[in-house]
Design an enzyme around this catalytic site. Structure first.
Site, PDB file in Angstrom:
ATOM      1  N   ARG A  20       0.781  -1.241   0.000  1.00  8.71           N
ATOM      2  CA  ARG A  20       0.000   0.000   0.000  1.00  8.71           C
ATOM      3  C   ARG A  20       0.810   1.288   0.000  1.00  8.71           C
ATOM      4  NH1 ARG A  20      -3.503   1.534   3.319  1.00  8.71           N
ATOM      5  NH2 ARG A  20      -5.230   1.906   1.893  1.00  8.71           N
ATOM      6  N   ASP A  21       2.135   1.204   0.071  1.00  4.28           N
ATOM      7  CA  ASP A  21       2.938   2.431  -0.032  1.00  4.28           C
ATOM      8  C   ASP A  21       4.200   2.162  -0.856  1.00  4.28           C
ATOM      9  OD1 ASP A  21       3.404   5.138   0.363  1.00  4.28           O
ATOM     10  OD2 ASP A  21       4.460   4.845   2.264  1.00  4.28           O
TER      11      ASP A  21
END
Length: 230
Positions: free
Chosen positions: A116-117
């Site tokens: 997610r990052d």
């Protein structure tokens, strides 16, 4: 911004490691975030990883909660690319690095972890390997509870647009970020319009579709990169 980070050595040993910690009396959100990250690393510590930074230890006492990982001595991908050329890398060079990142995602998704990052700052060089790091907003999909998490979290330019709506964490979000990293590798930018190689452009445009279900599965992305003309 929630944690202290250190370059460290274990007593009596010369190997350099990375240590990230928060104080036990820190705010509840800080501790909860590190607890989530610790849970991700504990899961990864049970498997052999080639392109994910390996956890070495975790420490919990009355003063601190801390994670110890390998120390990536080669810096991050953003600085690496910008030091070589502001216009990106050669196709062959970009392909090899892109495959390393994709295989790191394969390791994560294989144990139900969505990063997610994913961005160049979170891809680190350790020896000869490129490795995915920093699991501060990652999601363990096998953990009980809602998958709606970290609303409006992610890095603009790399995070999938649905992350800013607080929807369910899904592996397709990492495919979007991988596509943006491929743009950066090939052009030094994040806009697909900067990609002039037709085969790469086609693959990347599918990866960065604004509709998650239209993004290709990771296995297809890896196969496409493996057969991509150099």
């Amino acid at each position: 911004g929630m944690a202290e980070v250190f370059r460290a050595h274990k007593h009596g040993e010369e190997t350099t490691v990375f240590l990230k910690r928060v104080r036990a009396q820190s705010g509840a959100s800080d501790k909860a975030a590190l607890e989530r990250e610790l849970g991700i690393y504990q899961k990864l510590s049970q498997m052999e990883t080639t392109h994910v930074l390996q956890v070495l230890d975790h420490i919990r006492d009355e003063n601190h909660i801390a994670i110890v990982t390998e120390f990536a001595d080669g810096g991050d991908l953003k600085d690496f690319v910008e030091d070589i050329s502001p216009n990106g890398l050669s196709v062959a060079f970009a392909r090899d690095i892109g495959l390393a990142i994709a295989r790191g995602l394969e390791e994560l998704h294989g144990v139900d972890i969505v990063h997610r990052d994913l961005k160049p700052r979170n891809v680190l060089k350790h020896g000869d390997n490129w490795m995915i790091a920093d699991f501060g907003i990652s999601k363990n999909l096998s953990r009980l509870g809602t998958q709606k998490t970290f609303q409006q979290y992610g890095t603009l330019g790399y995070a999938a647009p649905e992350q800013f709506d607080g929807v369910e964490a899904r592996p397709s979000a990492d495919i979007y970020s991988l596509g943006k990293i491929l743009v950066f590798l090939l052009s030094g930018q994040t806009d697909v319009d900067h990609i002039t190689y037709p085969a790469w452009r086609d693959l990347i445009k599918r990866c960065v579709s604004t509709t998650p279900d239209k993004r290709p599965p990771l296995s297809e992305v890896i196969e496409s990169m493996e057969t991509m003309p150099k």
